[in-house]
Write a protein that holds these residues in place. Structure first.
Motif, PDB file in Angstrom:
ATOM      1  N   LEU A  75      82.332  81.182  31.914  1.00 13.63           N
ATOM      2  CA  LEU A  75      82.215  81.699  30.553  1.00 13.63           C
ATOM      3  C   LEU A  75      83.571  81.875  29.883  1.00 13.63           C
ATOM      4  O   LEU A  75      83.732  81.649  28.695  1.00 13.63           O
ATOM      5  N   SER A 134      78.622  86.156  40.518  1.00 14.36           N
ATOM      6  CA  SER A 134      78.882  86.730  39.181  1.00 14.36           C
ATOM      7  C   SER A 134      80.300  86.407  38.726  1.00 14.36           C
ATOM      8  O   SER A 134      80.541  86.148  37.548  1.00 14.36           O
ATOM      9  N   VAL A 147      82.300  86.069  21.851  1.00 15.70           N
ATOM     10  CA  VAL A 147      81.102  86.562  22.542  1.00 15.70           C
ATOM     11  C   VAL A 147      81.085  86.065  23.998  1.00 15.70           C
ATOM     12  O   VAL A 147      80.758  86.804  24.916  1.00 15.70           O
ATOM     13  N   LYS A 148      81.469  84.792  24.186  1.00 16.26           N
ATOM     14  CA  LYS A 148      81.474  84.203  25.523  1.00 16.26           C
ATOM     15  C   LYS A 148      82.393  84.974  26.478  1.00 16.26           C
ATOM     16  O   LYS A 148      82.030  85.299  27.600  1.00 16.26           O
ATOM     17  N   ARG A 149      83.576  85.289  25.967  1.00 18.73           N
ATOM     18  CA  ARG A 149      84.532  86.033  26.799  1.00 18.73           C
ATOM     19  C   ARG A 149      84.055  87.451  27.067  1.00 18.73           C
ATOM     20  O   ARG A 149      84.299  88.001  28.145  1.00 18.73           O
ATOM     21  N   ALA A 150      83.383  88.057  26.078  1.00 19.47           N
ATOM     22  CA  ALA A 150      82.856  89.404  26.257  1.00 19.47           C
ATOM     23  C   ALA A 150      81.792  89.391  27.360  1.00 19.47           C
ATOM     24  O   ALA A 150      81.774  90.260  28.238  1.00 19.47           O
ATOM     25  N   PHE A 151      80.940  88.343  27.363  1.00 22.05           N
ATOM     26  CA  PHE A 151      79.933  88.199  28.409  1.00 22.05           C
ATOM     27  C   PHE A 151      80.601  88.005  29.774  1.00 22.05           C
ATOM     28  O   PHE A 151      80.138  88.523  30.783  1.00 22.05           O
ATOM     29  N   ALA A 152      81.680  87.238  29.772  1.00 23.22           N
ATOM     30  CA  ALA A 152      82.414  87.012  31.017  1.00 23.22           C
ATOM     31  C   ALA A 152      82.875  88.349  31.602  1.00 23.22           C
ATOM     32  O   ALA A 152      82.746  88.598  32.803  1.00 23.22           O
ATOM     33  N   ALA A 211      81.510  84.312  35.456  1.00 26.08           N
ATOM     34  CA  ALA A 211      82.521  84.843  34.537  1.00 26.08           C
ATOM     35  C   ALA A 211      83.618  83.811  34.280  1.00 26.08           C
ATOM     36  O   ALA A 211      84.045  83.618  33.138  1.00 26.08           O
ATOM     37  N   VAL A 232      81.457  91.229  31.167  1.00 26.76           N
ATOM     38  CA  VAL A 232      80.279  91.921  31.693  1.00 26.76           C
ATOM     39  C   VAL A 232      79.961  91.413  33.106  1.00 26.76           C
ATOM     40  O   VAL A 232      79.721  92.205  34.021  1.00 26.76           O
ATOM     41  N   PHE A 233      79.987  90.080  33.288  1.00 26.11           N
ATOM     42  CA  PHE A 233      79.713  89.519  34.609  1.00 26.11           C
ATOM     43  C   PHE A 233      80.738  89.970  35.639  1.00 26.11           C
ATOM     44  O   PHE A 233      80.414  90.193  36.800  1.00 26.11           O
TER      45      PHE A 233
END
Lengths: 142, 158
Positions: free
Chosen positions: A140, A133, B125-130, A137, B132-133
């Motif tokens: 991303l 994960s 959005v990409k960084r926000a998802f990052a 991250a 979350v991960f």
């Protein structure tokens, strides 16, 4: 009371990010290795004072200790210098995620084999998921 | 260049984790303050020699640097003291996870606003998802550590 402790730990983490961003800026003017030097020099003074007034341990153990256990300072230099050098290129976010992944993977390996005097703790499924994960991250965030 | 920098920072993380294991072992006999003091002192000694031979910057420019930039040295000490305060109350793992969460969130915020003259990287959005991960990852670390700490107890009871 427990809640406050979590808050303190959270605050401790934010201090590291602020430190990275500020040192990156200092590194641009006085030089990167010089910035690391400043950090360790000031740290020595602050910790020296804390030791003089509040130290309850045994500093003389330094002489008897196995030599490899004295390498912490040199390793810390590598960490700080890598932050000061990379933050201007990739930003604080990526630098912090990369550091955490390096830390995460290495501490799992160290504990798995019980190296460097650590308690042996086996790698398990959850820990591998954690690393995956974290790498997602990093991709991303980049 | 960017990828090379990320690799360099990964190595930084690797050395940091080796440092905490080594210092953990050393501090059991020497004490926490003593260990940290020694870490900074040996780091200074090493860097003094390194700068004398390879330093291209100007250490003396420290005297002219803005004071807010110099205050970063206090942040490192603050990190250390806060961690030492939190560990006995909530444990090493919880302290580290909360610390990492703070580190990441503030790292992304600094990038978003470009504070301290840093690169501006917007929180999209990409960084926000990052993020979350990363939170998922922290959850797995917590669970994984809980499991490996519980196991030995079971063996004893059986």
């Amino acid at each position: 009371m427990r809640f406050i402790s979590y808050l303190l730990a959270l605050l401790a983490g934010t201090a590291l990010s602020f430190e990275g961003a500020i040192y990156a800026e200092l590194g641009k003017t006085i030089g990167q290795i010089e910035t690391s030097f400043y950090n360790f020099f000031m740290g020595s003074i602050i910790m020296g004072l804390l030791w003089l007034f509040f130290g309850k341990g045994k500093i003389s153990y330094t002489i008897e200790a196995p030599k490899w256990s004295l390498l912490g300072g040199v390793l810390g230099v590598v960490y700080l210098t890598s932050i000061v050098v990379s933050v201007p290129f990739v930003g604080v976010g990526i630098a912090m995620v990369a550091v955490i992944i390096g830390q995460l993977v290495m501490s799992m390996v160290i504990e798995h084999f019980g190296w460097l005097g650590s308690k042996k703790t086996r790698i398990n499924k959850e820990k591998i998921f954690a690393v995956i994960s974290m790498i997602v991250a990093l991709i991303l965030i980049n | 260049m960017g990828l090379f920098m990320i690799l360099f920072t990964l190595i930084g993380g690797i050395t940091l984790s080796a440092q905490s294991s080594i210092n953990g072992t050393f501090s059991r006999k020497a004490g926490t303050i003593e260990t940290t003091f020694l870490t900074f002192l040996t780091g200074t000694m090493f860097l003094t020699i390194f700068i004398l031979f390879f330093g291209r910057g100007n250490v003396l420019a420290l005297l002219e640097a803005p004071k807010w930039q110099l205050s970063a040295a206090l942040l490192g000490t603050m990190y250390l003291l806060l961690t030492v305060m939190a560990v006995p109350r909530i444990g090493v793992i919880a302290t580290n996870i909360a610390g990492i969460a703070g580190q990441l969130v503030v790292g992304v915020i600094i990038d978003h606003f470009g504070w301290f003259n840093s690169l501006i990287i917007e929180l999209d959005v990409k960084r926000a998802f990052a993020l979350v991960f990363m939170i998922i990852s922290l959850y797995f670390i917590y669970k994984g550590n809980k499991r490996s700490n519980e196991k030995p107890k079971h063996r004893i009871s059986k």
